[in-house]
Design an enzyme around this catalytic site. Structure first.
Site, short mmCIF file in Angstrom:
data_model
loop_
_atom_site.label_atom_id
_atom_site.label_comp_id
_atom_site.label_asym_id
_atom_site.label_seq_id
_atom_site.Cartn_x
_atom_site.Cartn_y
_atom_site.Cartn_z
N SER A 192 29.25 69.80 30.93
CA SER A 192 28.24 70.15 29.96
C SER A 192 27.27 71.17 29.38
CB SER A 192 27.26 68.58 30.11
OG SER A 192 27.09 68.44 28.34
N ASP A 244 36.09 63.22 23.35
CA ASP A 244 34.45 64.04 24.20
C ASP A 244 34.20 63.01 23.45
OD1 ASP A 244 32.23 64.92 25.26
OD2 ASP A 244 32.83 66.82 25.06
N HIS A 263 32.28 62.12 28.64
CA HIS A 263 31.98 63.46 29.13
C HIS A 263 31.76 63.91 30.42
CE1 HIS A 263 30.06 67.00 27.04
NE2 HIS A 263 28.97 66.50 28.10
#
Length: 322
Positions: free
Chosen positions: A121, A218, A269
Protein backbone atom coordinates in the site's frame (compact mmCIF):
# COMPACT_ATOMS: atom_id res chain seq x y z
CA UNK A 1 11.90 -3.36 18.75
CA UNK A 2 14.83 -1.07 17.96
CA UNK A 3 14.53 2.65 18.59
CA UNK A 4 16.76 5.14 16.81
CA UNK A 5 17.73 8.15 18.89
CA UNK A 6 18.76 10.86 16.46
CA UNK A 7 18.14 14.08 18.33
CA UNK A 8 15.04 16.23 18.66
CA UNK A 9 15.80 18.22 15.52
CA UNK A 10 16.59 15.22 13.34
CA UNK A 11 14.63 12.08 12.47
CA UNK A 12 11.47 11.79 14.54
CA UNK A 13 7.99 10.37 14.01
CA UNK A 14 4.81 12.39 13.54
CA UNK A 15 4.37 12.80 17.29
CA UNK A 16 8.03 13.70 17.90
CA UNK A 17 8.96 10.32 19.35
CA UNK A 18 12.10 8.47 18.21
CA UNK A 19 11.55 6.28 15.14
CA UNK A 20 11.41 2.55 15.78
CA UNK A 21 11.43 -0.65 13.78
CA UNK A 22 11.19 -4.38 14.42
CA UNK A 23 14.41 -6.25 13.79
CA UNK A 24 14.93 -9.99 13.47
CA UNK A 25 18.51 -11.08 12.88
CA UNK A 26 19.11 -13.62 10.12
CA UNK A 27 20.61 -17.01 10.88
CA UNK A 28 22.02 -20.02 9.09
CA UNK A 29 22.00 -19.62 5.31
CA UNK A 30 20.01 -16.43 5.74
CA UNK A 31 22.59 -14.63 7.89
CA UNK A 32 23.73 -12.48 4.96
CA UNK A 33 20.31 -12.01 3.40
CA UNK A 34 18.21 -8.97 4.26
CA UNK A 35 14.69 -7.72 3.72
CA UNK A 36 13.49 -4.24 4.63
CA UNK A 37 9.68 -4.05 4.75
CA UNK A 38 7.75 -0.78 4.64
CA UNK A 39 4.30 -1.34 6.11
CA UNK A 40 1.31 0.47 4.67
CA UNK A 41 -1.11 2.67 6.53
CA UNK A 42 -1.99 5.59 4.29
CA UNK A 43 -0.86 9.21 4.38
CA UNK A 44 -1.85 12.38 6.14
CA UNK A 45 -2.13 15.59 4.16
CA UNK A 46 -2.91 18.28 6.75
CA UNK A 47 -2.29 19.13 10.40
CA UNK A 48 -5.73 17.72 11.26
CA UNK A 49 -5.28 14.40 9.47
CA UNK A 50 -1.76 13.99 10.87
CA UNK A 51 -3.03 14.73 14.36
CA UNK A 52 -5.77 12.14 13.88
CA UNK A 53 -3.08 9.52 13.25
CA UNK A 54 -1.23 10.62 16.37
CA UNK A 55 -4.41 10.53 18.43
CA UNK A 56 -5.33 7.05 17.23
CA UNK A 57 -1.75 5.78 17.47
CA UNK A 58 -1.72 4.81 13.81
CA UNK A 59 1.38 4.25 11.66
CA UNK A 60 3.91 7.03 12.20
CA UNK A 61 4.33 6.90 15.98
CA UNK A 62 7.27 5.48 17.89
CA UNK A 63 5.54 5.58 21.27
CA UNK A 64 2.42 3.73 22.38
CA UNK A 65 -0.39 5.64 23.98
CA UNK A 66 -0.68 4.59 27.62
CA UNK A 67 -4.24 3.92 28.68
CA UNK A 68 -5.80 3.16 32.02
CA UNK A 69 -4.15 5.88 34.13
CA UNK A 70 -6.89 7.52 36.19
CA UNK A 71 -6.59 11.05 37.47
CA UNK A 72 -8.71 13.53 39.42
CA UNK A 73 -7.94 16.22 36.87
CA UNK A 74 -10.52 16.63 34.16
CA UNK A 75 -11.77 19.14 31.63
CA UNK A 76 -9.23 21.83 30.89
CA UNK A 77 -6.92 20.36 33.57
CA UNK A 78 -6.94 16.91 32.03
CA UNK A 79 -3.53 15.59 30.95
CA UNK A 80 -5.28 13.53 28.27
CA UNK A 81 -4.15 14.35 24.75
CA UNK A 82 -7.68 13.56 23.67
CA UNK A 83 -9.12 16.21 25.97
CA UNK A 84 -6.39 18.78 25.48
CA UNK A 85 -4.33 18.04 22.38
CA UNK A 86 -1.00 19.82 22.19
CA UNK A 87 0.96 17.80 19.73
CA UNK A 88 3.41 19.29 17.28
CA UNK A 89 3.38 17.41 14.01
CA UNK A 90 6.83 16.43 12.71
CA UNK A 91 7.11 15.66 8.99
CA UNK A 92 10.46 13.90 8.76
CA UNK A 93 9.75 10.60 7.05
CA UNK A 94 12.76 10.91 4.74
CA UNK A 95 15.06 11.45 7.74
CA UNK A 96 13.52 8.46 9.52
CA UNK A 97 14.12 6.24 6.48
CA UNK A 98 17.72 7.48 6.23
CA UNK A 99 18.38 6.95 9.95
CA UNK A 100 16.99 3.41 9.92
CA UNK A 101 18.94 2.51 6.78
CA UNK A 102 22.15 3.76 8.41
CA UNK A 103 21.39 1.69 11.50
CA UNK A 104 20.74 -1.45 9.45
CA UNK A 105 23.86 -0.92 7.35
CA UNK A 106 25.90 -0.72 10.55
CA UNK A 107 24.29 -3.95 11.75
CA UNK A 108 25.65 -5.76 8.68
CA UNK A 109 23.27 -5.00 5.84
CA UNK A 110 26.09 -3.27 3.93
CA UNK A 111 27.61 -6.76 3.47
CA UNK A 112 24.36 -8.37 2.34
CA UNK A 113 24.55 -11.10 -0.26
CA UNK A 114 20.84 -10.95 -1.12
CA UNK A 115 18.59 -7.99 -0.27
CA UNK A 116 14.96 -7.02 -0.78
CA UNK A 117 13.12 -3.75 -0.27
CA UNK A 118 9.41 -4.50 -0.07
CA UNK A 119 6.24 -2.81 1.07
CA UNK A 120 2.47 -2.78 0.78
CA UNK A 121 0.00 0.00 0.00
CA UNK A 122 1.56 3.34 1.04
CA UNK A 123 4.67 1.33 1.93
CA UNK A 124 4.57 -0.17 -1.56
CA UNK A 125 4.56 3.29 -3.08
CA UNK A 126 7.50 4.20 -0.83
CA UNK A 127 9.23 1.07 -2.11
CA UNK A 128 8.85 2.31 -5.69
CA UNK A 129 10.18 5.74 -4.72
CA UNK A 130 13.18 4.33 -2.79
CA UNK A 131 13.99 1.31 -4.95
CA UNK A 132 16.98 2.70 -6.87
CA UNK A 133 18.26 4.53 -3.80
CA UNK A 134 18.15 1.30 -1.80
CA UNK A 135 20.29 -0.44 -4.40
CA UNK A 136 22.81 2.40 -4.18
CA UNK A 137 23.17 1.73 -0.44
CA UNK A 138 24.26 -1.87 -1.01
CA UNK A 139 26.15 -1.78 -4.32
CA UNK A 140 28.02 -5.04 -3.67
CA UNK A 141 24.99 -7.22 -3.05
CA UNK A 142 24.93 -10.16 -5.42
CA UNK A 143 21.17 -9.89 -5.79
CA UNK A 144 19.02 -6.89 -4.83
CA UNK A 145 15.42 -6.41 -5.93
CA UNK A 146 12.23 -4.62 -4.86
CA UNK A 147 8.68 -5.86 -4.34
CA UNK A 148 5.77 -3.41 -4.39
CA UNK A 149 2.38 -4.73 -3.31
CA UNK A 150 -0.93 -2.88 -3.77
CA UNK A 151 1.04 0.22 -4.74
CA UNK A 152 -0.44 1.02 -8.15
CA UNK A 153 -2.37 4.09 -7.06
CA UNK A 154 -3.44 5.47 -10.39
CA UNK A 155 -4.22 8.95 -11.59
CA UNK A 156 -6.82 7.55 -13.97
CA UNK A 157 -7.43 10.79 -15.86
CA UNK A 158 -10.40 9.25 -17.70
CA UNK A 159 -12.04 7.89 -14.55
CA UNK A 160 -14.48 9.81 -12.32
CA UNK A 161 -12.80 12.13 -9.83
CA UNK A 162 -9.43 12.38 -11.56
CA UNK A 163 -8.72 16.08 -11.06
CA UNK A 164 -10.93 16.99 -8.10
CA UNK A 165 -10.12 13.92 -6.00
CA UNK A 166 -7.01 11.92 -6.88
CA UNK A 167 -4.82 14.60 -8.42
CA UNK A 168 -5.79 17.13 -5.76
CA UNK A 169 -5.27 14.62 -2.94
CA UNK A 170 -1.80 13.54 -4.05
CA UNK A 171 -0.73 17.09 -4.88
CA UNK A 172 -1.79 18.12 -1.36
CA UNK A 173 0.32 15.32 0.13
CA UNK A 174 3.37 16.38 -1.87
CA UNK A 175 2.94 20.05 -0.93
CA UNK A 176 2.14 19.45 2.76
CA UNK A 177 5.17 17.23 3.34
CA UNK A 178 7.42 19.28 1.06
CA UNK A 179 8.74 16.26 -0.80
CA UNK A 180 9.18 17.93 -4.20
CA UNK A 181 12.97 17.57 -3.98
CA UNK A 182 12.73 13.89 -3.01
CA UNK A 183 10.82 12.93 -6.15
CA UNK A 184 12.77 11.72 -9.20
CA UNK A 185 14.13 14.60 -11.26
CA UNK A 186 13.43 12.54 -14.37
CA UNK A 187 9.74 13.11 -13.61
CA UNK A 188 9.62 16.57 -12.00
CA UNK A 189 11.57 18.01 -14.93
CA UNK A 190 8.68 17.02 -17.21
CA UNK A 191 5.55 17.52 -15.11
CA UNK A 192 4.11 18.93 -11.91
CA UNK A 193 5.54 17.27 -8.75
CA UNK A 194 2.01 16.42 -7.65
CA UNK A 195 1.80 14.02 -10.61
CA UNK A 196 5.21 12.51 -9.92
CA UNK A 197 4.01 10.50 -6.95
CA UNK A 198 1.75 8.38 -9.15
CA UNK A 199 3.50 5.07 -10.02
CA UNK A 200 2.43 5.34 -13.66
CA UNK A 201 4.82 8.32 -13.94
CA UNK A 202 7.66 6.66 -12.00
CA UNK A 203 7.96 3.03 -13.05
CA UNK A 204 9.45 3.69 -16.48
CA UNK A 205 12.59 5.23 -14.94
CA UNK A 206 13.31 2.60 -12.27
CA UNK A 207 16.53 0.72 -13.03
CA UNK A 208 16.46 -1.80 -10.18
CA UNK A 209 14.52 -5.04 -10.75
CA UNK A 210 11.05 -4.68 -9.27
CA UNK A 211 8.04 -6.97 -8.92
CA UNK A 212 4.56 -5.42 -9.00
CA UNK A 213 1.69 -7.24 -7.29
CA UNK A 214 -1.78 -5.74 -7.45
CA UNK A 215 -5.41 -6.56 -7.92
CA UNK A 216 -7.01 -5.32 -11.11
CA UNK A 217 -9.98 -4.56 -8.87
CA UNK A 218 -8.11 -3.00 -5.95
CA UNK A 219 -10.86 -2.73 -3.33
CA UNK A 220 -9.38 0.38 -1.70
CA UNK A 221 -9.29 2.33 -4.92
CA UNK A 222 -12.51 1.04 -6.42
CA UNK A 223 -14.67 1.57 -3.33
CA UNK A 224 -12.98 4.53 -1.67
CA UNK A 225 -10.64 6.54 -3.87
CA UNK A 226 -12.65 6.35 -7.04
CA UNK A 227 -16.29 5.56 -6.74
CA UNK A 228 -16.94 6.05 -3.03
CA UNK A 229 -19.34 3.13 -2.82
CA UNK A 230 -21.24 4.17 -5.94
CA UNK A 231 -20.33 0.72 -7.19
CA UNK A 232 -22.57 -0.82 -4.57
CA UNK A 233 -25.32 1.75 -4.92
CA UNK A 234 -25.53 1.45 -8.69
CA UNK A 235 -24.64 -2.22 -8.83
CA UNK A 236 -22.60 -1.32 -11.90
CA UNK A 237 -19.82 -3.62 -13.06
CA UNK A 238 -19.09 -1.18 -15.87
CA UNK A 239 -17.15 1.05 -13.49
CA UNK A 240 -15.11 -1.92 -12.30
CA UNK A 241 -14.24 -2.90 -15.84
CA UNK A 242 -13.29 0.71 -16.61
CA UNK A 243 -11.00 0.80 -13.57
CA UNK A 244 -9.35 -2.49 -14.53
CA UNK A 245 -8.71 -1.34 -18.09
CA UNK A 246 -7.27 1.95 -16.88
CA UNK A 247 -5.02 0.35 -14.26
CA UNK A 248 -3.54 -2.11 -16.77
CA UNK A 249 -2.72 0.78 -19.12
CA UNK A 250 -0.68 2.48 -16.38
CA UNK A 251 1.89 -0.34 -16.23
CA UNK A 252 4.77 0.59 -18.58
CA UNK A 253 5.73 -2.13 -21.02
CA UNK A 254 8.91 -3.85 -19.92
CA UNK A 255 9.40 -7.34 -21.24
CA UNK A 256 12.77 -7.86 -19.56
CA UNK A 257 13.13 -10.47 -16.85
CA UNK A 258 13.94 -7.70 -14.34
CA UNK A 259 10.28 -6.63 -14.21
CA UNK A 260 7.90 -9.00 -12.45
CA UNK A 261 4.12 -8.64 -12.67
CA UNK A 262 1.30 -10.46 -10.86
CA UNK A 263 -2.09 -8.82 -11.47
CA UNK A 264 -5.00 -10.89 -10.20
CA UNK A 265 -8.74 -10.16 -10.11
CA UNK A 266 -9.40 -10.52 -6.38
CA UNK A 267 -11.50 -7.84 -4.74
CA UNK A 268 -9.08 -6.81 -2.03
CA UNK A 269 -6.18 -4.50 -1.16
CA UNK A 270 -2.80 -5.76 0.14
CA UNK A 271 -1.63 -9.26 -0.63
CA UNK A 272 1.86 -10.22 0.51
CA UNK A 273 1.37 -9.05 4.10
CA UNK A 274 -1.13 -11.79 4.95
CA UNK A 275 -0.28 -15.50 4.83
CA UNK A 276 -3.56 -16.75 3.28
CA UNK A 277 -3.14 -14.40 0.33
CA UNK A 278 0.60 -14.89 0.01
CA UNK A 279 0.93 -18.65 0.27
CA UNK A 280 -2.27 -20.16 1.72
CA UNK A 281 -5.00 -22.20 0.03
CA UNK A 282 -6.90 -19.04 -0.95
CA UNK A 283 -3.88 -17.44 -2.58
CA UNK A 284 -4.79 -16.61 -6.19
CA UNK A 285 -2.84 -18.39 -8.89
CA UNK A 286 -1.66 -17.16 -12.26
CA UNK A 287 -0.04 -19.57 -14.68
CA UNK A 288 -0.55 -22.18 -11.95
CA UNK A 289 1.67 -20.28 -9.49
CA UNK A 290 0.80 -18.58 -6.20
CA UNK A 291 2.22 -15.15 -5.47
CA UNK A 292 4.96 -16.59 -3.29
CA UNK A 293 5.98 -19.07 -5.98
CA UNK A 294 5.99 -16.41 -8.69
CA UNK A 295 8.01 -13.94 -6.62
CA UNK A 296 10.43 -16.64 -5.45
CA UNK A 297 11.15 -17.86 -8.98
CA UNK A 298 11.61 -14.29 -10.19
CA UNK A 299 13.81 -13.18 -7.30
CA UNK A 300 16.19 -16.14 -7.54
CA UNK A 301 16.30 -15.93 -11.34
CA UNK A 302 14.73 -19.36 -11.80
CA UNK A 303 12.25 -17.91 -14.27
CA UNK A 304 10.69 -14.62 -15.25
CA UNK A 305 7.07 -13.87 -14.41
CA UNK A 306 4.70 -11.37 -16.00
CA UNK A 307 1.11 -12.52 -15.72
CA UNK A 308 -2.23 -10.71 -15.70
CA UNK A 309 -5.54 -12.43 -15.10
CA UNK A 310 -7.35 -11.97 -18.42
CA UNK A 311 -10.01 -14.60 -17.74
CA UNK A 312 -12.06 -12.71 -15.14
CA UNK A 313 -13.78 -9.54 -16.26
CA UNK A 314 -15.35 -8.96 -12.85
CA UNK A 315 -14.01 -8.87 -9.26
CA UNK A 316 -13.55 -12.24 -7.57
CA UNK A 317 -14.08 -13.19 -3.95
CA UNK A 318 -10.72 -14.75 -3.12
CA UNK A 319 -11.34 -15.14 0.60
CA UNK A 320 -12.55 -18.73 0.22
CA UNK A 321 -10.91 -21.85 -1.14
CA UNK A 322 -13.27 -22.55 -4.03
Amino acid sequence: MNKIYTGILSAVCLDGSPPAYHYAKGFGEGASNWMVYLEGGGWCKSEDTCYSKVQNQGPGMGNSYKKGNQTAFDGILSPSQTMNPNVKIHRRGARVFKAIMEDLLAKGMRNANNAILAGNSAGGLATILHCDGFRALIPNAARLKCIADAALFIRGKDLPGAADKRELSFATIVAFHGIDNFLPKSCTSKMDPGLCIFPENLLGDIQTPIFLLNSAFDSLQVSSCFFQNLLLELNSYILCIHFRTTLLKTIPEDHSSSRGIFIDSCYYHDQIYFNPKWIGPTSPKLNNKTMSEAVGDWYFDRSSFQEIDMENDFPRDCTRDT
